[in-house]
Design a protein around this motif. Structure first.
Motif, PDB file in Angstrom:
ATOM      1  N   GLU A  37     -69.843 -35.261  20.080  1.00 26.43           N
ATOM      2  CA  GLU A  37     -69.220 -34.129  19.383  1.00 26.43           C
ATOM      3  C   GLU A  37     -68.873 -34.509  17.941  1.00 26.43           C
ATOM      4  O   GLU A  37     -68.440 -35.623  17.657  1.00 26.43           O
ATOM      5  N   PHE A  38     -69.055 -33.542  17.040  1.00 25.02           N
ATOM      6  CA  PHE A  38     -68.619 -33.678  15.647  1.00 25.02           C
ATOM      7  C   PHE A  38     -67.356 -32.830  15.504  1.00 25.02           C
ATOM      8  O   PHE A  38     -67.414 -31.612  15.412  1.00 25.02           O
ATOM      9  N   LEU A  39     -66.203 -33.504  15.527  1.00 24.37           N
ATOM     10  CA  LEU A  39     -64.906 -32.830  15.457  1.00 24.37           C
ATOM     11  C   LEU A  39     -64.334 -32.971  14.066  1.00 24.37           C
ATOM     12  O   LEU A  39     -64.272 -34.073  13.509  1.00 24.37           O
ATOM     13  N   CYS A  40     -63.898 -31.856  13.476  1.00 25.12           N
ATOM     14  CA  CYS A  40     -63.178 -31.892  12.206  1.00 25.12           C
ATOM     15  C   CYS A  40     -61.698 -31.648  12.458  1.00 25.12           C
ATOM     16  O   CYS A  40     -61.328 -30.696  13.168  1.00 25.12           O
ATOM     17  N   LEU A  41     -60.856 -32.508  11.895  1.00 24.96           N
ATOM     18  CA  LEU A  41     -59.407 -32.325  11.904  1.00 24.96           C
ATOM     19  C   LEU A  41     -58.992 -31.732  10.572  1.00 24.96           C
ATOM     20  O   LEU A  41     -59.284 -32.296   9.514  1.00 24.96           O
ATOM     21  N   LEU A  42     -58.304 -30.614  10.645  1.00 20.23           N
ATOM     22  CA  LEU A  42     -57.927 -29.862   9.451  1.00 20.23           C
ATOM     23  C   LEU A  42     -56.442 -29.548   9.520  1.00 20.23           C
ATOM     24  O   LEU A  42     -55.886 -29.340  10.611  1.00 20.23           O
ATOM     25  N   GLY A  43     -55.805 -29.507   8.365  1.00 17.94           N
ATOM     26  CA  GLY A  43     -54.386 -29.154   8.333  1.00 17.94           C
ATOM     27  C   GLY A  43     -53.772 -29.534   7.010  1.00 17.94           C
ATOM     28  O   GLY A  43     -54.389 -30.224   6.191  1.00 17.94           O
ATOM     29  N   PRO A  44     -52.527 -29.109   6.758  1.00 14.04           N
ATOM     30  CA  PRO A  44     -51.868 -29.380   5.476  1.00 14.04           C
ATOM     31  C   PRO A  44     -51.563 -30.856   5.313  1.00 14.04           C
ATOM     32  O   PRO A  44     -51.525 -31.626   6.281  1.00 14.04           O
ATOM     33  N   SER A  45     -51.333 -31.271   4.080  1.00 16.03           N
ATOM     34  CA  SER A  45     -50.960 -32.654   3.809  1.00 16.03           C
ATOM     35  C   SER A  45     -49.696 -33.017   4.585  1.00 16.03           C
ATOM     36  O   SER A  45     -48.751 -32.231   4.665  1.00 16.03           O
ATOM     37  N   GLY A  46     -49.723 -34.211   5.165  1.00 19.39           N
ATOM     38  CA  GLY A  46     -48.557 -34.680   5.904  1.00 19.39           C
ATOM     39  C   GLY A  46     -48.499 -34.242   7.344  1.00 19.39           C
ATOM     40  O   GLY A  46     -47.522 -34.537   8.046  1.00 19.39           O
ATOM     41  N   CYS A  47     -49.555 -33.563   7.830  1.00 17.42           N
ATOM     42  CA  CYS A  47     -49.514 -33.063   9.207  1.00 17.42           C
ATOM     43  C   CYS A  47     -49.905 -34.123  10.231  1.00 17.42           C
ATOM     44  O   CYS A  47     -49.770 -33.894  11.439  1.00 17.42           O
ATOM     45  N   GLY A  48     -50.404 -35.271   9.783  1.00 16.36           N
ATOM     46  CA  GLY A  48     -50.710 -36.353  10.717  1.00 16.36           C
ATOM     47  C   GLY A  48     -52.184 -36.589  10.971  1.00 16.36           C
ATOM     48  O   GLY A  48     -52.542 -37.390  11.839  1.00 16.36           O
ATOM     49  N   LYS A  49     -53.062 -35.942  10.203  1.00 13.34           N
ATOM     50  CA  LYS A  49     -54.507 -36.101  10.427  1.00 13.34           C
ATOM     51  C   LYS A  49     -54.932 -37.564  10.297  1.00 13.34           C
ATOM     52  O   LYS A  49     -55.605 -38.114  11.179  1.00 13.34           O
ATOM     53  N   SER A  50     -54.562 -38.183   9.188  1.00 16.52           N
ATOM     54  CA  SER A  50     -54.957 -39.569   8.962  1.00 16.52           C
ATOM     55  C   SER A  50     -54.273 -40.515   9.942  1.00 16.52           C
ATOM     56  O   SER A  50     -54.852 -41.539  10.333  1.00 16.52           O
ATOM     57  N   THR A  51     -53.067 -40.178  10.369  1.00 20.62           N
ATOM     58  CA  THR A  51     -52.380 -40.992  11.369  1.00 20.62           C
ATOM     59  C   THR A  51     -53.146 -40.987  12.686  1.00 20.62           C
ATOM     60  O   THR A  51     -53.308 -42.034  13.330  1.00 20.62           O
ATOM     61  N   VAL A  52     -53.637 -39.819  13.091  1.00 17.18           N
ATOM     62  CA  VAL A  52     -54.462 -39.736  14.299  1.00 17.18           C
ATOM     63  C   VAL A  52     -55.684 -40.630  14.159  1.00 17.18           C
ATOM     64  O   VAL A  52     -56.030 -41.411  15.058  1.00 17.18           O
ATOM     65  N   LEU A  53     -56.349 -40.544  13.014  1.00 17.61           N
ATOM     66  CA  LEU A  53     -57.551 -41.339  12.783  1.00 17.61           C
ATOM     67  C   LEU A  53     -57.230 -42.838  12.816  1.00 17.61           C
ATOM     68  O   LEU A  53     -57.972 -43.630  13.420  1.00 17.61           O
ATOM     69  N   ASN A  54     -56.147 -43.229  12.180  1.00 17.30           N
ATOM     70  CA  ASN A  54     -55.773 -44.638  12.147  1.00 17.30           C
ATOM     71  C   ASN A  54     -55.424 -45.180  13.525  1.00 17.30           C
ATOM     72  O   ASN A  54     -55.665 -46.356  13.828  1.00 17.30           O
ATOM     73  N   MET A  55     -54.856 -44.336  14.378  1.00 11.99           N
ATOM     74  CA  MET A  55     -54.561 -44.767  15.741  1.00 11.99           C
ATOM     75  C   MET A  55     -55.842 -44.943  16.548  1.00 11.99           C
ATOM     76  O   MET A  55     -55.968 -45.882  17.339  1.00 11.99           O
ATOM     77  N   VAL A  56     -56.812 -44.050  16.360  1.00  6.78           N
ATOM     78  CA  VAL A  56     -58.094 -44.221  17.044  1.00  6.78           C
ATOM     79  C   VAL A  56     -58.777 -45.492  16.557  1.00  6.78           C
ATOM     80  O   VAL A  56     -59.361 -46.259  17.347  1.00  6.78           O
TER      81      VAL A  56
END
Length: 261
Positions: A37-56
């Motif tokens: 799957e090609f999943l895009c994470l979208l949302g406002p700055s500070g919503c935790g997108k990069s944090t999710v990626l860093n945890m993975v």
């Protein structure tokens, strides 16, 4: 070989500085990214997108909950996950070819196989003619192509991309989006792609997950209704963009945690 990624009630809290209260960025995040799957994470700055990626990626550990890749618990960085950052992260003292080869060397891949893989990856991203150049001799778009080639050469099961095209001009960004899709369609890796761009998400994703400001809650998880290949000017692509915008607007206006059917 591609693998799925599973989040089980994942939370991440950062301690406060100098007596400030702790900051919970992600709370109770659950879900699955399917194989290929090609999943895009979208949302406002500070919503935790990069944090999710860093945890993975294993660069950050969840405060609670579990993340697994192909059934294996994520305990730290590993060769099953490759990451492409916004700022390229190439070694400036190595040539393009050497940058791409490093991950293969670390995996003890035989020299002849390394050279074959480097050539194949650099041809795939249009950089074979520039293989002996150093990063300072490359444009921004060429550096990002080199970073993508390096990640793909290591043959990870999951590819993580943190706004990899955000710093590029519009023409280069559009070109690399198409190149990325061509490479992905050939390799069929599982991809988690963080972006701020609604158009980019609509163009690339099999599914768009929108995170809200309130501790990374899932506002919507939208399967793409679009076939491939996609043209950014097609009416159905624009219609999907409008749907994504509507969810983002609702999230900003209400903050209500709701998930699309």
């Amino acid at each position: 070989m591609s693998q799925n990624v599973i989040f089980e009630n994942v939370s991440k809290t950062f301690p406060g500085r100098r007596g400030a209260a702790a900051n919970t960025v992600i709370a109770g995040f659950s879900g699955e990214v399917a194989v290929n799957e090609f999943l895009c994470l979208l949302g406002p700055s500070g919503c935790g997108k990069s944090t999710v990626l860093n945890m993975v990626a294993g660069f950050a550990k969840p405060t609670s909950g579990r993340i697994s890749v192909g059934g294996r618990l994520v305990r730290g960085p590993g060769p099953d996950r490759g990451i492409v950052f916004q700022q390229y992260a190439l070694f400036p003292w190595y040539s393009v070819a050497r940058n791409v080869e490093l991950g293969l060397e670390a995996k003890a891949v035989p020299r002849a196989e390394r050279r074959e893989t480097v050539e194949r990856m650099l041809r795939a991203v249009g950089l074979w003619a520039h293989r002996d150049k150093y990063p300072k001799e490359l444009s921004g778009g060429m550096k990002q192509r080199a970073a993508i080639a390096r990640t793909l050469a290591a043959d990870p099961e999951v590819i993580l991309m943190d706004e990899p095209f955000a710093a590029l001009d519009a023409q280069t960004r559009e070109h690399l989006q198409q190149e990325l899709l061509s490479i992905w369609e050939g390799s069929r890796k599982t991809v988690i792609f963080v972006t701020h761009s609604v158009q980019e998400a609509a163009l690339l994703a099999d599914r768009v997950t929108i995170l809200g400001r309130n501790q990374g809650q899932v506002i919507a998880s939208l399967p793409s209704p679009l076939s491939r290949p996609r043209n950014r000017m097609d009416d159905d692509v624009i219609a999907f963009e409008r749907e994504i915008y509507a969810w983002l607007k609702q999230a900003e206006a209400t903050g209500v945690d709701a998930e699309a059917a």
